[in-house]
Design an enzyme around this catalytic site. Structure first.
Site, short mmCIF file in Angstrom:
data_model
loop_
_atom_site.label_atom_id
_atom_site.label_comp_id
_atom_site.label_asym_id
_atom_site.label_seq_id
_atom_site.Cartn_x
_atom_site.Cartn_y
_atom_site.Cartn_z
N SER A 139 0.86 -1.19 0.00
CA SER A 139 0.00 0.00 0.00
C SER A 139 0.89 1.23 0.00
O SER A 139 2.05 1.18 0.43
CB SER A 139 -0.88 0.00 1.26
OG SER A 139 -1.53 1.25 1.43
N TYR B 59 -1.98 -0.51 10.44
CA TYR B 59 -1.98 -0.81 9.01
C TYR B 59 -0.71 -0.29 8.35
O TYR B 59 -0.04 -1.01 7.60
CB TYR B 59 -3.22 -0.19 8.36
CG TYR B 59 -3.39 -0.53 6.90
CD1 TYR B 59 -3.87 -1.77 6.52
CD2 TYR B 59 -3.09 0.40 5.91
CE1 TYR B 59 -4.03 -2.09 5.18
CE2 TYR B 59 -3.25 0.10 4.58
CZ TYR B 59 -3.72 -1.14 4.21
OH TYR B 59 -3.88 -1.44 2.87
#
Length: 257
Positions: free
Chosen positions: A142, A155
């Site tokens: 990501s 995350y």
């Protein structure tokens, strides 16, 4: 570019979104594809789509927080399709909230799914890849692996760690016929975006359209990526034997460099 026709791929989190798009893109390139995730109806449907493209396929339930299941996964695939040539670590999870309110269980769960599980699957698949002198590993990371995300510490930390794993493993595997790379999407038209829009709308009183506009305001293209666009980058990394240790952004220009 290498030909990958007839080779075998394992895609985790393959029942929807980016995982589904990658599974189908690899099948269109001639690969046989195993699809693993927790939700059986979804992976069964994707397997049917792969079969409709004329490729052999397999679907099996996999909870990537289950270490024993991860260690068995390569042999499950090999028994039906053959040894895993391409591993796509796509399964992931996220949680949000400020660090001072984060509980241990949330932190541990995100790190287990987003970082430890890819390492364990790589470890399980690598010996056979090394023996055959061919392998491709694509980790779905990501842009949160490149920058900090407010209220997304677990995350972001997990995706930073996944990029570190990618780069270190690329060095280990470079002389053994195995490449290891990552794709780094930003917001993509997936369930994660839908959930974020709904959460912001509920928390702020905005409409979902207003919440979506706020999320995408910083994107130079002004839109989310499509899963198929992320899949195109993943296929490139599978086919090109000269690219390893890289993190390819699919983010509309949000993060440059």
């Amino acid at each position: 570019m290498d030909t990958i026709e007839g080779r075998v791929a394992l895609v985790t989190g393959g029942g929807r979104g980016i995982g589904r798009a990658i599974a189908l893109a690899l099948a269109r390139e001639g690969m046989h594809v195993a699809i693993a995730a927790r939700t059986v109806p979804e992976i069964e449907a994707v397997a049917a789509e792969v079969a409709a493209l004329g490729r052999r396929t397999l679907f099996f339930p996999l909870d990537v927080s289950d270490r024993a299941a991860l260690s068995r996964a390569p042999s499950v695939v090999a028994a039906t399709l053959g040894p895993v040539d391409v591993l796509v670590n796509n399964a992931g999870m996220h949680t949000s909230g400020p660090v001072h309110r984060m509980d241990d269980a949330s932190w541990d769960a995100v790190l287990a799914v987003n970082l430890t599980a890819p390492m364990l699957l790589c470890r399980a698949c690598l010996p056979a890849m090394y023996e055959r002198g061919f392998g491709r590993i694509v980790n779905v990371a990501s842009v949160a692996g490149k920058i900090g995300i407010k209220y997304g510490a677990a995350y972001s930390a997990s995706k930073h760690g996944l990029l570190g794993l990618t780069r270190s493993l690329a060095l280990e595997a470079a002389r053994k016929g195995v490449t290891v790379n990552a794709v780094c999407p930003s917001w993509t038209e997936t369930q994660m975006l839908d959930e974020a829009v709904a959460a912001i709308a509920a928390a702020t009183g905005r409409t979902e359209a207003e919440a979506r506009e706020a999320i995408l305001r910083a994107n130079p293209l002004g839109r989310a990526a499509l899963p198929e666009e992320v899949a195109t980058a993943a296929v490139f990394l599978v086919k090109d034997a000269a690219v390893t240790g890289q993190a390819i952004h699919v983010d509309g220009g949000e993060v440059m460099g």
